[in-house]
Motif scaffolding. Structure first.
Motif, PDB file in Angstrom:
ATOM      1  N   ARG A 120       2.894   7.216  10.300  1.00  0.00           N
ATOM      2  CA  ARG A 120       1.677   6.798  10.992  1.00  0.00           C
ATOM      3  C   ARG A 120       2.258   6.470  12.601  1.00  0.00           C
ATOM      4  O   ARG A 120       1.277   7.111  13.526  1.00  0.00           O
ATOM      5  CB  ARG A 120       1.101   5.501  10.497  1.00  0.00           C
ATOM      6  CG  ARG A 120      -0.004   4.867  11.377  1.00  0.00           C
ATOM      7  CD  ARG A 120      -1.212   5.722  11.186  1.00  0.00           C
ATOM      8  NE  ARG A 120      -2.355   4.770  11.562  1.00  0.00           N
ATOM      9  CZ  ARG A 120      -3.588   5.268  12.294  1.00  0.00           C
ATOM     10  NH1 ARG A 120      -3.423   6.537  12.619  1.00  0.00           N
ATOM     11  NH2 ARG A 120      -4.602   4.540  12.574  1.00  0.00           N
TER      12      ARG A 120
ATOM     13  N   ASN B  69       0.791  -1.310  -0.041  1.00  0.00           N
ATOM     14  CA  ASN B  69       0.127   0.081   0.162  1.00  0.00           C
ATOM     15  C   ASN B  69       0.936   1.047  -0.078  1.00  0.00           C
ATOM     16  O   ASN B  69       1.240   1.448   1.006  1.00  0.00           O
ATOM     17  CB  ASN B  69      -1.062  -0.177   1.238  1.00  0.00           C
ATOM     18  CG  ASN B  69      -1.940   1.180   1.210  1.00  0.00           C
ATOM     19  OD1 ASN B  69      -1.706   2.009   0.116  1.00  0.00           O
ATOM     20  ND2 ASN B  69      -2.702   1.275   2.276  1.00  0.00           N
ATOM     21  N   GLU B  70       1.016   1.675  -1.087  1.00  0.00           N
ATOM     22  CA  GLU B  70       2.078   3.117  -1.410  1.00  0.00           C
ATOM     23  C   GLU B  70       1.494   4.165  -0.697  1.00  0.00           C
ATOM     24  O   GLU B  70       2.370   5.123  -0.481  1.00  0.00           O
ATOM     25  CB  GLU B  70       2.290   3.240  -2.745  1.00  0.00           C
ATOM     26  CG  GLU B  70       3.093   2.130  -3.351  1.00  0.00           C
ATOM     27  CD  GLU B  70       3.388   2.346  -4.765  1.00  0.00           C
ATOM     28  OE1 GLU B  70       3.035   3.167  -5.356  1.00  0.00           O
ATOM     29  OE2 GLU B  70       4.298   1.490  -5.597  1.00  0.00           O
ATOM     30  N   ASN B  71       0.165   4.201  -0.537  1.00  0.00           N
ATOM     31  CA  ASN B  71      -0.580   5.455   0.060  1.00  0.00           C
ATOM     32  C   ASN B  71      -0.375   5.627   1.583  1.00  0.00           C
ATOM     33  O   ASN B  71      -0.691   6.403   2.448  1.00  0.00           O
ATOM     34  CB  ASN B  71      -1.791   5.446  -0.307  1.00  0.00           C
ATOM     35  CG  ASN B  71      -2.025   5.897  -1.671  1.00  0.00           C
ATOM     36  OD1 ASN B  71      -1.005   6.517  -2.304  1.00  0.00           O
ATOM     37  ND2 ASN B  71      -3.050   5.030  -2.106  1.00  0.00           N
ATOM     38  N   TYR B  72       0.237   4.355   2.391  1.00  0.00           N
ATOM     39  CA  TYR B  72       0.341   4.080   3.762  1.00  0.00           C
ATOM     40  C   TYR B  72       1.842   4.362   4.045  1.00  0.00           C
ATOM     41  O   TYR B  72       2.751   3.898   3.695  1.00  0.00           O
ATOM     42  CB  TYR B  72      -0.041   2.830   4.080  1.00  0.00           C
ATOM     43  CG  TYR B  72      -0.176   2.759   5.700  1.00  0.00           C
ATOM     44  CD1 TYR B  72      -1.445   2.997   6.272  1.00  0.00           C
ATOM     45  CD2 TYR B  72       1.121   2.186   6.344  1.00  0.00           C
ATOM     46  CE1 TYR B  72      -1.173   2.679   7.768  1.00  0.00           C
ATOM     47  CE2 TYR B  72       1.160   1.952   7.488  1.00  0.00           C
ATOM     48  CZ  TYR B  72      -0.104   2.310   8.541  1.00  0.00           C
ATOM     49  OH  TYR B  72      -0.046   2.205   9.879  1.00  0.00           O
ATOM     50  N   ASP B  73       2.082   5.339   5.021  1.00  0.00           N
ATOM     51  CA  ASP B  73       3.486   5.870   5.576  1.00  0.00           C
ATOM     52  C   ASP B  73       3.743   5.226   6.845  1.00  0.00           C
ATOM     53  O   ASP B  73       2.768   6.076   7.679  1.00  0.00           O
ATOM     54  CB  ASP B  73       3.629   7.423   5.349  1.00  0.00           C
ATOM     55  CG  ASP B  73       5.020   7.599   5.791  1.00  0.00           C
ATOM     56  OD1 ASP B  73       6.061   6.776   6.443  1.00  0.00           O
ATOM     57  OD2 ASP B  73       5.418   8.825   5.080  1.00  0.00           O
TER      58      ASP B  73
END
Length: 272
Positions: A131, A123-127
């Motif tokens: 977080r 999931n490239e949108n999840y940092d």
């Protein structure tokens, strides 16, 4: 989705290195042993990455050291499982002991489940670092690249202050402290070596029994016997999700019913 995964599933043949690479790449960590994930924080964030926002990360203690704190993390994870209708009971009492095999098996299951949801795609949108920073826990996450820098700076500043104020005492005690440190290093090295040997022996034992189970599975799949009640009963145990007593009970009930119906006698007569 792979909620119920039997012990003979290929998921449980994924090695430690692959599991660690999976965790480190996705969460931007630097874990070297699976038992470093025994606190449950890693598992919570992996589910949070799979279902963004589903885990109340502010309740996750990334600095959990005691069993009590670890249990709280697993409570959060179990609540999320229930909310998402993930049919998986977490063996908390075994995981918090930090035993490598127990933690490896749970992480193997987790990888299989997450891959079944997202197809194994990152999931490239999840940092993950951002977080953790948002919940104020990044500085205490063991193995995190960012946390190591913070810890290094903190230790450096603290050490600098001590050197400035206690320089004379440090110089006078260097010989003794150096000898003590050397002794501690040797003791720890021996302990690490012993632990590695124990882990290797446990892995060999696990592989030995997995091989036996695989042989039994292949035998039960032989066309001549695969529909025999005994073979069917054995497969019920092999393919049961998790280790539960009901699988044995179901197999015993199946055999009893087959005997009552005369199926086993008929199968034996056919073979004769």
């Amino acid at each position: 989705m792979a909620t119920n995964i039997g012990m003979m599933d290929s998921a449980y043949f994924v090695g430690r290195n692959e599991i660690l690479t999976w965790i480190n790449n996705r969460l931007q960590l630097n874990l070297s042993r699976v038992e470093e994930a025994a606190s449950g924080a890693v598992q919570c964030q992996m589910i949070d990455m799979t279902y963004p926002g589903a885990v109340p990360m502010h309740k996750v203690n990334f600095d959990a050291k005691t069993e009590y704190d670890m249990i709280q993390n697993y409570k959060v994870l179990q609540e999320v499982f229930n909310k998402l209708k993930i049919d998986k009971h977490i063996e908390v009492n075994r995981l918090v002991k930090g035993r490598p095999l127990d933690n490896l098996e749970f992480l193997q299951w987790l990888k299989r489940y997450c891959d079944s949801v997202n197809g194994g795609i990152l999931n490239e949108n999840y940092d993950p670092v951002e977080r953790r920073l948002k919940v104020g826990k990044e500085k205490s996450l063991k193995g995190s690249k960012s946390s190591k820098s913070l810890q290094a700076n903190s230790l450096y500043n603290s050490a600098s202050g001590e050197v400035a104020s206690n320089n004379k005492n440090i110089v006078s005690k260097q010989g003794k402290s150096g000898a003590a440190a050397s002794s501690d290093v040797r003791a720890l090295s021996k302990e690490i070596t012993d632990l590695k040997l124990s882990v290797d022996l446990l892995e060999k034992e696990r592989d030995f029994y997995f091989a036996k189970l695989r042989d039994i599975e292949i035998l039960c799949q032989t066309p001549q016997v695969e529909n025999h009640p005994i073979a069917v009963a054995v497969k019920k145990i092999l393919y049961a999700a998790d280790a539960k007593e009901s699988a044995l009970e179901e197999a015993q009930e199946y055999i009893a019913q087959a005997i009552e119906n005369g199926e086993i006698e008929e199968a034996a007569n056919d073979e004769d």
